[in-house]
Every structure is written in C-alpha cells, then in structure tokens.
Design a protein around this motif. Structure first.
Motif, PDB file in Angstrom:
ATOM      1  N   ALA A   1       0.826  -1.204   0.000  1.00 16.61           N
ATOM      2  CA  ALA A   1       0.000   0.000   0.000  1.00 16.61           C
ATOM      3  C   ALA A   1       0.864   1.259   0.000  1.00 16.61           C
ATOM      4  O   ALA A   1       1.838   1.340   0.737  1.00 16.61           O
ATOM      5  CB  ALA A   1      -0.910  -0.011   1.216  1.00 16.61           C
ATOM      6  N   ALA A   2       0.477   2.208  -0.858  1.00 19.31           N
ATOM      7  CA  ALA A   2       1.076   3.525  -0.778  1.00 19.31           C
ATOM      8  C   ALA A   2       0.419   4.218   0.405  1.00 19.31           C
ATOM      9  O   ALA A   2      -0.797   4.171   0.541  1.00 19.31           O
ATOM     10  CB  ALA A   2       0.797   4.302  -2.057  1.00 19.31           C
ATOM     11  N   VAL A   3       1.226   4.815   1.255  1.00 23.93           N
ATOM     12  CA  VAL A   3       0.659   5.373   2.485  1.00 23.93           C
ATOM     13  C   VAL A   3       1.036   6.831   2.630  1.00 23.93           C
ATOM     14  O   VAL A   3       2.173   7.215   2.405  1.00 23.93           O
ATOM     15  CB  VAL A   3       1.181   4.603   3.725  1.00 23.93           C
ATOM     16  N   ALA A   4       0.061   7.646   2.965  1.00 28.31           N
ATOM     17  CA  ALA A   4       0.336   9.029   3.325  1.00 28.31           C
ATOM     18  C   ALA A   4      -0.469   9.336   4.566  1.00 28.31           C
ATOM     19  O   ALA A   4      -1.701   9.326   4.519  1.00 28.31           O
ATOM     20  CB  ALA A   4      -0.044   9.970   2.183  1.00 28.31           C
ATOM     21  N   ASP A   5       0.222   9.552   5.680  1.00 23.50           N
ATOM     22  CA  ASP A   5      -0.447   9.953   6.910  1.00 23.50           C
ATOM     23  C   ASP A   5      -1.560   8.986   7.313  1.00 23.50           C
ATOM     24  O   ASP A   5      -2.658   9.397   7.682  1.00 23.50           O
ATOM     25  CB  ASP A   5      -1.013  11.370   6.689  1.00 23.50           C
ATOM     26  N   GLY A   6      -1.298   7.678   7.196  1.00 25.00           N
ATOM     27  CA  GLY A   6      -2.286   6.668   7.601  1.00 25.00           C
ATOM     28  C   GLY A   6      -3.278   6.314   6.508  1.00 25.00           C
ATOM     29  O   GLY A   6      -4.003   5.325   6.608  1.00 25.00           O
ATOM     30  N   HIS A   7      -3.342   7.106   5.437  1.00 25.60           N
ATOM     31  CA  HIS A   7      -4.232   6.827   4.302  1.00 25.60           C
ATOM     32  C   HIS A   7      -3.489   5.883   3.350  1.00 25.60           C
ATOM     33  O   HIS A   7      -2.386   6.200   2.912  1.00 25.60           O
ATOM     34  CB  HIS A   7      -4.557   8.158   3.606  1.00 25.60           C
ATOM     35  N   ARG A   8      -4.047   4.703   3.094  1.00 27.30           N
ATOM     36  CA  ARG A   8      -3.314   3.718   2.298  1.00 27.30           C
ATOM     37  C   ARG A   8      -4.159   3.208   1.148  1.00 27.30           C
ATOM     38  O   ARG A   8      -5.378   3.104   1.246  1.00 27.30           O
ATOM     39  CB  ARG A   8      -2.871   2.550   3.191  1.00 27.30           C
ATOM     40  N   ALA A   9      -3.487   2.896   0.052  1.00 26.37           N
ATOM     41  CA  ALA A   9      -4.182   2.330  -1.101  1.00 26.37           C
ATOM     42  C   ALA A   9      -3.218   1.435  -1.852  1.00 26.37           C
ATOM     43  O   ALA A   9      -2.028   1.741  -1.957  1.00 26.37           O
ATOM     44  CB  ALA A   9      -4.700   3.439  -2.001  1.00 26.37           C
ATOM     45  N   ARG A  10      -3.744   0.309  -2.351  1.00 26.98           N
ATOM     46  CA  ARG A  10      -2.894  -0.641  -3.064  1.00 26.98           C
ATOM     47  C   ARG A  10      -3.232  -0.591  -4.541  1.00 26.98           C
ATOM     48  O   ARG A  10      -4.226  -1.153  -4.985  1.00 26.98           O
ATOM     49  CB  ARG A  10      -3.150  -2.058  -2.532  1.00 26.98           C
ATOM     50  N   CYS A  11      -2.387   0.104  -5.295  1.00 24.49           N
ATOM     51  CA  CYS A  11      -2.650   0.263  -6.721  1.00 24.49           C
ATOM     52  C   CYS A  11      -1.332   0.559  -7.422  1.00 24.49           C
ATOM     53  O   CYS A  11      -0.543   1.378  -6.956  1.00 24.49           O
ATOM     54  CB  CYS A  11      -3.637   1.408  -6.928  1.00 24.49           C
TER      55      CYS A  11
END
Ligand SMILES: Nc1ncnc2c1ncn2[C@@H]1O[C@H](COP(=O)(O)OP(=O)(O)OP(=O)(O)O)[C@@H](O)[C@H]1O
Ligand SMILES: [Mg+2]
Length: 340
Positions: A311-321
């Motif tokens: 997951a790409a993570v920024a400040d706890g926000h994550r997404a797997r793409c």
C-alpha cells in the motif's frame, strides 16, 4: 491480559479460505486493521467482497471446513484463534456481539422475543429471570420499542422488519459488549427506519464506549457512522484510512468508481448520469495474482498483471494500486499532495 496501550482488536494478515467443488475459494485475503474502544470501522465493498466472511471469522462463527488464518487475531489481549471453542462461545454475545444482515435468520422463530433476549443474558451472567427480564425491558425501551412488556411475549413473525432489527440490536447489547459487529444492519429497512437505527446505534455506542465494525455496501451509511474506513475488493483491502481521508480524497480507482455511483459525491458533475463500475467481482477460486480490479479498472496497465504493490501510504491513508505506487514517490496519494 489486556495491555492498556494495545488496541481492543488487532487483525493482522487475516485470510479465510473455503473448499468448494472447483477448488479453494479465497474469500478474505490478508486483511489487517486495529480497532480501539469507542471507535467505529466501516467496511465497504460490493456484494461478494468478503465482508461477511471477515466478520464471521473474527466472531469465530465459521464452520470447521473453512480455514481461518491470521498472523494476529487478538481481542482484549486474547488470541482468538488459539482459544478453545468453549471460551470463544463465552465471549460471543458477552464481550463481542454481532448484529446480522437478516434478523429473521438470526432470531429463533420458535422462541418469544423475551425468551431470546433473556437467554443471552442468563447464560453469560448467571442472572435470575427477574434481572434478565428487567434488562430486556430496559433495552427494548432504549431501542425505541413501545409496549415492551407485550413485545416480550411475542414471536419474531409478529414483528415488522424494523422492529425485528431493533430486537437484534437489543439482543446484541444485553451483556454490554466491548465490540459490536454490525453486518448490513439496516440494508433491509426503508430509509426512514434506517436513519433511526443508525442514530440509535451511534447513541448507544457513545453511552457504552463499545467499538464497532459496521459493514455496508452503502457509502452514504458508512460516511455517517464510521471514524475510519476499509474498502474491500475481492477479499482484500484496496484502500483504507480515516473517513475524512477516504471520502475526501478517494485514491484507489475502485473507491473512485464506488463514489461515481453516488449522487452528491462531488465526483459526478451536476446533471451528469450516475456511473456504475462495469463488470463484476471476479471469481475468488484458485491462485490469483496481480490486481483483482484490473479487468474493470480504467487505469489498468501491464504491471497490474504482476503482484499488487504494498500500500502507498500518506499519513495513515493507504491504497494498493500500481498506478498510485508509480506516482507515490513524487506525490503520495493523489490530490492530498497537490492540495493548496
Ligand atoms: N457458504 C459458502 N460456501 C462457499 N462460498 C461462499 C459461502 N458463503 C460465501 N461464499 C463466498 O465467499 C465470498 C465472500 O462472501 P461474503 O458473504 O463474505 O461477501 P459480502 O461482501 O458479505 O457480500 P454481501 O454484500 O452480498 O453480503 C464470495 O465469493 C461468496 O461467493
Ligand atoms: Mg455479507
């Protein structure tokens, strides 16, 4: 025992596999999250994405032939996968309770409402009939059921869908659980009753400080109840973060697709037709590789056939793409980085 700094529930790398005639169906694949007391996690995703399987796995309600694996599955300091069935049964209905998708399948048609409510309480609390009855009356009143005395003597089929759902909520709350898992608790109800039930759940949760996992395919409902959100697709989390992050700047193409299906989401121009995500959730049987959303994704590229990125993570926000991972080094999670 519970460590004060440990979350109420820790789920790490949870997988659920079901043997079916065509092979092994991976209903939940490597899901991880934590939940603190008083917190609500919303789980959202289309039908068949594994939301109920995940809920049942945490509750220990899946039949023996289904394999549940996890790196960690801890609740109140206890390893749920290591507990004997008898200890798990003691926890269920007491420290953790589930509100099911369809109350008619969870309520016993042969027992009165009163008998069912009181049974839960007496089983876990070794309480007398009178104490159990008082608690049941109190809770029926709290969930907004009038003439509670009379209702105690009625059978489930004598109640409307809305009333049955309220009874289910009362039953889940009989022992003041620390964790409530609500699996589509309002999907079968009309919108007015749905709004009442959501407000009621929020109020009861505020009073008791219980944590909640709220499962729904309805983003509007999730936005109202959840502190944080996990978006599931084909058994995996594709995006997660605080409700503000996921709703404010949805990053994964699947989440963006879900929002395009919503009016007033900000992703649909006024007057433009509502979108839908073309295609269907793929089969979860057998080995899967690469991104499962690939066949439906507007951003799909060759790299999506290979492994899904971490997951790409920024400040706890994550997404797997893959597309996000490519862009992540320069601008983590889309719009956030470009916001003024
Ligand atoms: N008893 C079963 N035997 C085999 N496969 C099952 C069984 N129950 C569910 N599944 C499969 O497990 C996967 C996940 O199902 P699950 O019920 O968790 O989805 P869901 O996200 O809760 O969907 P819904 O929104 O429709 O409730 C699906 O592929 C489904 O077909
Ligand atoms: Mg379900």
């Amino acid at each position: 025992m519970t460590n004060r700094t440990e979350p109420l529930l820790t789920v790490e790398d949870l997988s659920v596999s079901i043997p079916v005639p065509a092979g092994i169906l991976s209903a939940v694949r490597s899901v991880s999250f934590t939940l603190d007391r008083g917190e609500t996690l919303g789980i959202v995703g289309e039908s068949g994405c594994g939301k109920s399987m995940m809920s049942m796995a945490i509750m220990g309600l899946l039949p023996r032939h289904v394999t549940v694996r996890a790196e960690t599955l801890r609740f109140e300091g206890m390893d749920l996968l290591g507990l004997p069935e008898r200890r798990l049964a003691d926890l269920r209905g007491d420290r953790m309770a589930m509100i099911f998708q369809e109350p008619m399948t969870a309520l016993n048609p042969l027992l009165t409402i009163g008998e069912q409510l009181m049974e839960t309480f007496r089983r876990h609390r070794a309480a007398g009939r009178r104490e159990a009855r008082e608690k049941a009356l109190h809770l029926l009143d709290r969930v907004g059921i009038a003439s509670a005395e009379r209702r105690l003597g009625q059978y489930p089929h004598q109640l409307s869908g809305g009333l049955r759902q309220r009874v289910m909520i009362a039953m889940a709350l009989m022992c003041d659980p620390d964790l409530i898992i609500a699996d589509e608790p309002t999907t079968a109800l009309d919108v007015t009753i749905q709004a009442q039930i959501l407000a009621l759940l929020a109020e009861l949760q505020r009073e008791s400080g219980a944590a909640m996992i709220f499962v729904s395919h309805d983003l509007g409902v999730i936005s109202r109840v959840a502190d944080k959100v996990s978006v599931m697709y084909a058994g995996s989390e594709v995006e997660g973060g605080s409700t503000a992050q996921v709703f404010g700047t949805p990053a994964h193409p699947y989440t963006q697709g879900l929002f395009r299906c919503l009016p007033n989401s900000g992703l649909v121009a006024r007057g433009a037709p509502l979108g839908s995500i073309p295609g269907v959730v793929p089969s979860l049987i057998g080995d899967v590789s690469g991104c499962m959303f690939r066949p439906r994704c507007p951003l799909a590229r060759d790299a999506c056939l290979e492994a899904v990125p971490a997951a790409a993570v920024a400040d706890g926000h994550r997404a797997r793409c893959v597309a996000l991972a490519d862009a992540a080094a320069a601008a983590p999670l889309v719009q956030e980085a470009s916001a003024p």
